[in-house]
Design an enzyme around this catalytic site. Structure first.
Site, short mmCIF file in Angstrom:
data_model
loop_
_atom_site.label_atom_id
_atom_site.label_comp_id
_atom_site.label_asym_id
_atom_site.label_seq_id
_atom_site.Cartn_x
_atom_site.Cartn_y
_atom_site.Cartn_z
N GLY A 239 0.79 -1.23 0.00
CA GLY A 239 0.00 0.00 0.00
C GLY A 239 0.81 1.27 0.00
O GLY A 239 0.24 2.38 -0.02
N GLU A 273 4.65 -6.33 1.74
CA GLU A 273 4.27 -6.76 0.39
C GLU A 273 4.11 -5.58 -0.57
O GLU A 273 3.01 -5.34 -1.07
CB GLU A 273 2.94 -7.51 0.46
CG GLU A 273 2.90 -8.64 1.46
CD GLU A 273 1.50 -9.20 1.72
OE1 GLU A 273 1.39 -10.39 2.02
OE2 GLU A 273 0.53 -8.42 1.61
N PRO A 274 5.17 -4.86 -0.84
CA PRO A 274 5.03 -3.70 -1.74
C PRO A 274 4.88 -4.11 -3.20
O PRO A 274 5.51 -5.07 -3.64
CB PRO A 274 6.37 -2.98 -1.54
CG PRO A 274 7.32 -4.10 -1.25
CD PRO A 274 6.55 -5.09 -0.44
N CYS A 357 -14.34 0.66 -27.86
CA CYS A 357 -15.73 1.12 -27.96
C CYS A 357 -16.42 1.15 -26.59
O CYS A 357 -17.31 0.35 -26.30
CB CYS A 357 -16.48 0.21 -28.93
SG CYS A 357 -15.76 0.35 -30.56
N GLU A 358 -15.94 2.03 -25.77
CA GLU A 358 -16.51 2.28 -24.44
C GLU A 358 -16.29 3.77 -24.16
O GLU A 358 -15.19 4.28 -24.39
CB GLU A 358 -15.75 1.51 -23.35
CG GLU A 358 -15.77 0.01 -23.46
CD GLU A 358 -16.98 -0.63 -22.80
OE1 GLU A 358 -17.73 0.04 -22.07
OE2 GLU A 358 -17.17 -1.84 -23.05
#
Ligand code: LLP
Length: 429
Positions: A239, A273-274, A357-358
């Site tokens: 995080g 846990e980077p 196509c969004e």
């Protein structure tokens, strides 16, 4: 963004001009700096060096084998969340005894695969999972080391879709349930509960959520020890934030300065846990302008050849990524945030979009950039984490190639997908 810098009006990565890479690979292309990856890993290592720490790179942030191998060679372990990620970590030369396995839905098959490879430990997210691990390990006459992933109900003040430590989130085990597990932990004969894990979300721009979580967890560790459950490992998750805007953000030593006192008091070994911190600003996505388009309402669109399938973050989280031409004599502003976008002389306000196509296929809305023409290159910064690893071939678009720059050399570390790759594995019946 020291690995990527402008010299003589052109963007470089380490000692290589981006133009030079693109002339060989075409676009879109992900480009990573080896030096940036290593220096960020080592910055984090230094910040936690006072205590026994295992850094487990979060494979989901960038699962390229070469990137993982570079980190494994530097001594990194890995945080995995699926059998596939475990397979990658092992293929990249990851040391099994430094691999931790998180995720709310590990299957028996994945548990067995992890036990066969003697990973470090499982970060367990429910009683049901703990029982499955106990059963699978029992069948294999093994003992699985586990850390309970605690959901401390703390708001990490990050995007709702990347918050994981609040009571409404699916992740982890709340402290009341965790207590019931601890009470009967000894009855699980093939499980050794020896750690606690917490991951609050990502990215977290303040140390406070970590501190608030650790306050709760410290009390819980003491309870565990009183019950005879010796918690020796404290996994503080990932995080750690990066700057997406050029603004200064807190650094690993700012986190560790406030985290380490808890760890020392508890005399635990640390696991962290980077992902984003190591990979995020170590990579960019380079795209070419296909068309400029203007409607009768004065709205301008720059249509480029990368799209949301290549880099999903803006579409999924409205994430801000700096975007600037690769070749330009106008300097990129030092700081550029969504609310600070300034249209200076010689610049124009555009939406930078992809061909998918969004309507959400937008990298930047109303962004001030120097005018660009067909064929010009744009760099999308801070794309090294959750970029390629979240890509797809939606709209049947082959995924980009990935390049690693090492000083004055560069290497293709993943080939561009082909149309044939798109249909590999499909059978017409
Ligand atoms: N540990 C656990 C258990 C995680 O779930 C994560 C990320 C990490 C570590 C690594 O977090 P980091 O150090 O990279 O912040 N796709 C989103 C981010 C989702 C993160 C998921 N878990 C994004 O593009 O921002």
């Amino acid at each position: 963004m020291d690995a990527f810098y402008y010299k003589e009006n052109t963007l470089c990565c380490e000692d290589v001009k981006i133009n030079e890479i693109v002339s060989e690979t075409g676009t879109p292309v992900y480009i990573y700096s080896k030096n940036a990856i290593l220096s960020r890993f080592n910055e984090l290592k230094t910040a936690f060096q006072e205590v026994d720490t295992t850094i487990c790179f979060s494979v989901k942030s960038n699962s390229n084998l070469t990137i993982c191998k570079i980190l494994a060679n530097e001594g990194s372990g890995f945080d995995v969340v699926s059998g596939g990620e475990l397979f990658r970590a092992l293929k990249a030369g990851g040391t099994p005894s430094k691999i931790v396995f998180a995720g709310v839905g590990k299957t028996d098959k994945e548990i067995q695969y992890a036990l066969e490879n003697d990973i470090f430990m499982f970060n367990v997210e429910s009683i049901a999972e703990l029982e499955h691990i106990n059963a699978v390990a029992g069948n294999m006459t093994k003992t699985a080391k586990v850390a309970l992933r605690i959901n401390p109900d703390i708001d990490a003040k990050t995007h709702a879709k990347t918050t994981t430590g609040k009571k409404e989130n699916k992740f982890g085990i709340d402290l009341i349930v965790a207590e019931t597990i601890i009470e009967k932990a000894k009855s699980y004969k093939n499980v050794n509960v020896c750690g606690l894990h917490v991951h609050l979300g990502s990215p977290i721009y303040s140390v406070d959520p970590y501190v608030n979580a650790l306050k709760k967890i410290t009390v819980f560790i003491q309870k565990c020890r009183k019950t005879g459950i010796d918690i020796r490992y404290l996994n503080i998750g990932g995080g750690y934030c990066i700057s997406y805007t050029g603004e200064e953000v807190i650094k690993p030593k700012d986190y560790s300065a406030q985290i380490l006192p808890f760890v020392k008091e508890m005399q635990c070994q640390v696991i962290t846990e980077p992902g984003r911190f190591i990979a995020g600003n170590s990579g960019i996505l380079v795209t070419s302008v296909i068309y400029n388009k203007q409607n009768s309402h004065g709205k301008k669109f720059v249509i480029c050849d990368a799209a949301m399938n290549d880099l999903l973050r803006p579409a999924l989280y409205d994430a801000f990524h700096r975007i600037w031409p690769v070749n330009t004599n106008i300097a990129m502003p030092d700081i550029e945030a969504p609310d600070q976008c300034e249209v200076k002389q010689g610049m124009e306000l555009v939406d930078i979009v992809g061909p998918v196509c969004e309507s959400s296929d937008v990298f930047a809305k109303d962004r001030a950039i120097p005018p660009v023409n067909e064929g010009n290159l744009l760099a999308i910064f801070s794309a090294g984490a959750y970029g390629f690893s979240m890509s797809s071939s939606y709209n049947s678009r082959p995924r980009p190639c990935e390049i690693l720059v090492d000083k004055d050399k560069y290497f293709v570390i993943r080939k561009r997908e082909t149309y044939e790759d798109l249909i590999a594995g499909e059978d017409i019946i």
